[in-house]
Design a protein around this motif. Sequence first.
Motif, PDB file in Angstrom:
ATOM      1  N   GLY A 119     -27.033 -11.950 -14.174  1.00 29.69           N
ATOM      2  CA  GLY A 119     -28.411 -12.348 -13.928  1.00 29.69           C
ATOM      3  C   GLY A 119     -28.690 -12.669 -12.480  1.00 29.69           C
ATOM      4  O   GLY A 119     -29.822 -12.985 -12.124  1.00 29.69           O
ATOM      5  N   ILE A 120     -27.665 -12.598 -11.651  1.00 32.32           N
ATOM      6  CA  ILE A 120     -27.834 -12.870 -10.223  1.00 32.32           C
ATOM      7  C   ILE A 120     -27.691 -11.595  -9.399  1.00 32.32           C
ATOM      8  O   ILE A 120     -28.490 -11.312  -8.516  1.00 32.32           O
ATOM      9  N   SER A 121     -26.653 -10.793  -9.714  1.00 30.85           N
ATOM     10  CA  SER A 121     -26.338  -9.642  -8.869  1.00 30.85           C
ATOM     11  C   SER A 121     -26.951  -8.338  -9.360  1.00 30.85           C
ATOM     12  O   SER A 121     -27.368  -7.503  -8.563  1.00 30.85           O
ATOM     13  N   GLY A 122     -26.977  -8.117 -10.693  1.00 28.30           N
ATOM     14  CA  GLY A 122     -27.480  -6.855 -11.220  1.00 28.30           C
ATOM     15  C   GLY A 122     -26.565  -5.684 -10.973  1.00 28.30           C
ATOM     16  O   GLY A 122     -26.957  -4.527 -11.113  1.00 28.30           O
ATOM     17  N   SER A 123     -25.307  -5.944 -10.606  1.00 27.61           N
ATOM     18  CA  SER A 123     -24.375  -4.877 -10.254  1.00 27.61           C
ATOM     19  C   SER A 123     -22.997  -5.174 -10.824  1.00 27.61           C
ATOM     20  O   SER A 123     -22.465  -6.274 -10.631  1.00 27.61           O
ATOM     21  N   ALA A 124     -22.406  -4.205 -11.494  1.00 29.48           N
ATOM     22  CA  ALA A 124     -21.055  -4.370 -12.030  1.00 29.48           C
ATOM     23  C   ALA A 124     -20.035  -4.500 -10.908  1.00 29.48           C
ATOM     24  O   ALA A 124     -19.112  -5.321 -10.975  1.00 29.48           O
ATOM     25  N   LEU A 125     -20.190  -3.705  -9.869  1.00 25.96           N
ATOM     26  CA  LEU A 125     -19.232  -3.741  -8.763  1.00 25.96           C
ATOM     27  C   LEU A 125     -19.298  -5.071  -8.020  1.00 25.96           C
ATOM     28  O   LEU A 125     -18.260  -5.602  -7.598  1.00 25.96           O
ATOM     29  N   ALA A 126     -20.501  -5.620  -7.860  1.00 32.40           N
ATOM     30  CA  ALA A 126     -20.636  -6.917  -7.194  1.00 32.40           C
ATOM     31  C   ALA A 126     -19.978  -8.016  -8.024  1.00 32.40           C
ATOM     32  O   ALA A 126     -19.321  -8.914  -7.477  1.00 32.40           O
ATOM     33  N   ASP A 127     -20.133  -7.974  -9.344  1.00 32.72           N
ATOM     34  CA  ASP A 127     -19.493  -8.966 -10.212  1.00 32.72           C
ATOM     35  C   ASP A 127     -17.984  -8.901 -10.096  1.00 32.72           C
ATOM     36  O   ASP A 127     -17.293  -9.931 -10.031  1.00 32.72           O
ATOM     37  N   ALA A 128     -17.434  -7.688 -10.099  1.00 27.83           N
ATOM     38  CA  ALA A 128     -15.979  -7.533 -10.050  1.00 27.83           C
ATOM     39  C   ALA A 128     -15.410  -7.928  -8.697  1.00 27.83           C
ATOM     40  O   ALA A 128     -14.344  -8.556  -8.616  1.00 27.83           O
ATOM     41  N   ALA A 129     -16.113  -7.571  -7.633  1.00 26.89           N
ATOM     42  CA  ALA A 129     -15.598  -7.843  -6.291  1.00 26.89           C
ATOM     43  C   ALA A 129     -15.762  -9.290  -5.882  1.00 26.89           C
ATOM     44  O   ALA A 129     -14.968  -9.816  -5.101  1.00 26.89           O
ATOM     45  N   GLY A 130     -16.796  -9.974  -6.397  1.00 29.65           N
ATOM     46  CA  GLY A 130     -17.052 -11.361  -6.007  1.00 29.65           C
ATOM     47  C   GLY A 130     -16.417 -12.365  -6.937  1.00 29.65           C
ATOM     48  O   GLY A 130     -15.237 -12.716  -6.791  1.00 29.65           O
ATOM     49  N   PRO A 131     -17.168 -12.855  -7.929  1.00 30.47           N
ATOM     50  CA  PRO A 131     -16.603 -13.844  -8.858  1.00 30.47           C
ATOM     51  C   PRO A 131     -15.421 -13.311  -9.647  1.00 30.47           C
ATOM     52  O   PRO A 131     -14.512 -14.061  -9.991  1.00 30.47           O
ATOM     53  N   GLY A 132     -15.406 -12.015  -9.929  1.00 35.61           N
ATOM     54  CA  GLY A 132     -14.280 -11.441 -10.667  1.00 35.61           C
ATOM     55  C   GLY A 132     -12.965 -11.610  -9.946  1.00 35.61           C
ATOM     56  O   GLY A 132     -11.937 -11.960 -10.554  1.00 35.61           O
ATOM     57  N   SER A 133     -12.967 -11.380  -8.644  1.00 30.64           N
ATOM     58  CA  SER A 133     -11.723 -11.530  -7.878  1.00 30.64           C
ATOM     59  C   SER A 133     -11.245 -12.978  -7.869  1.00 30.64           C
ATOM     60  O   SER A 133     -10.033 -13.244  -7.906  1.00 30.64           O
ATOM     61  N   MET A 134     -12.184 -13.926  -7.834  1.00 29.75           N
ATOM     62  CA  MET A 134     -11.800 -15.341  -7.873  1.00 29.75           C
ATOM     63  C   MET A 134     -11.205 -15.704  -9.232  1.00 29.75           C
ATOM     64  O   MET A 134     -10.217 -16.436  -9.323  1.00 29.75           O
TER      65      MET A 134
END
Length: 427
Positions: free
Chosen positions: A105-120
């Motif tokens: 609901g913030i990014s709208g992008s699967a790649l952004a989710d994986a690269a940002g919070p996903g990596s953490m």
Amino acid sequence: MAEILFPMLFLLLALGVPVAFAMAIAVFTALSLGSTYPNLVVVKEMFAGLDSFPLLAVPFFILAAEIMTGGAITMAVLRLAQSLVGHLKGGLGHANVVSSAMFAGISGSALADAAGPGSMMIRMMEKGGYDRAYAGALTIASAVVGPIIPPSITMIIYAMQDQEVSVGSLFMAGILPGIVITLAVLLANARMSHRRGYASDAPRPPLAEITRVAVYALPALLLILLIVGGIRFGIFTPTEASVIAVFYALIVGMFVYRSLRLRDLPEIILRAALTSAAVLLILGAARAFAWILIIEGIPQFLAETIIAWDLSPIVFLLAVNLLLLVFGLFMDPLPGVMILVPILAPISFAMGIDPNHFAIVVIVNLTLGLTTPPVGSLIFVVSSTVRLKPSVLIMEMPPFFLALVAALLLITFVPALSTWLPGVSGF
């Protein structure tokens, strides 16, 4: 030209050429060898594909996501997810999935989710005793929800290709399917955690602690309500909503969480510009590719052929699922939407299939392609994060991919999941 276009495209993709360049080169080659059209037509069509006011929403939503997915904002959402589900068996895995749904609901992008919070979350899971490859595969699966829960860049592009839907209706249509996908991945993680003994030693936090964490994370999570609510009540258009999202992200980052500084903005804007340029280049090349298909009469031929088969709506949807899952092996969602939607959407509408339902089926299908080799972008993003070979992550994917396919079938066979919210919202 089609007999040159498709072999050239698949050859370039097999050689590892980026999708945008592969499509553009294939179009230039097809025009040069198979027609009398000047190559300048390709450039004209690429620019025509980008000459759209609604498309302005894409770079602004990308910029808003870059501002929101950093520092204290990321940690606030991760802490909320962990406080809600971290005490359960497989709790860190559950927190990974829930945080991906929140960040959708913030990014709208699967790649952004994986690269940002996903990596953490991968690092947190590894410290908690989870296998690194398992954590990476779970992150790949959980990131699928990124383009489904609004705001969604893929939905904006889809609405530009199908006049029967609007960005607002698609945003509403994606909420329940996004929840279904999240629940499916949670169940898969619970089953795998039970089998592998991924227990949680975290105690159940008291209600007061959960409330405190939720209140702290609330400003970040309100972005989805701001966007969807503003569009629903006609306060602003989707393009205007994207600009408002940027200003909201700046206010939240600088004055609420105080994790954003003025000197950080040039780097954030640069990252957003590079991402936007990559997305728009893909869209421009896809427009030129689709133009060749149209002048060759391929959409019309396929439409007439499929209608002549006299398929039932359910059989048609199952056939579309199979087609798009195979298509997703070789093509990213955005060019897939631009190439296939003008062909398939009119057929589905003629069969009486609700346009919002069909749109969500298509978007979920193509997004699943991000998790499948050889082109699956999520695999390579997470692979670089966990420093493992893509093949190692792929070996861990089957349980999660099966869960995602099960969610897709549920969304396919239960149209109300995609049509109820748009209906009650007045779209």
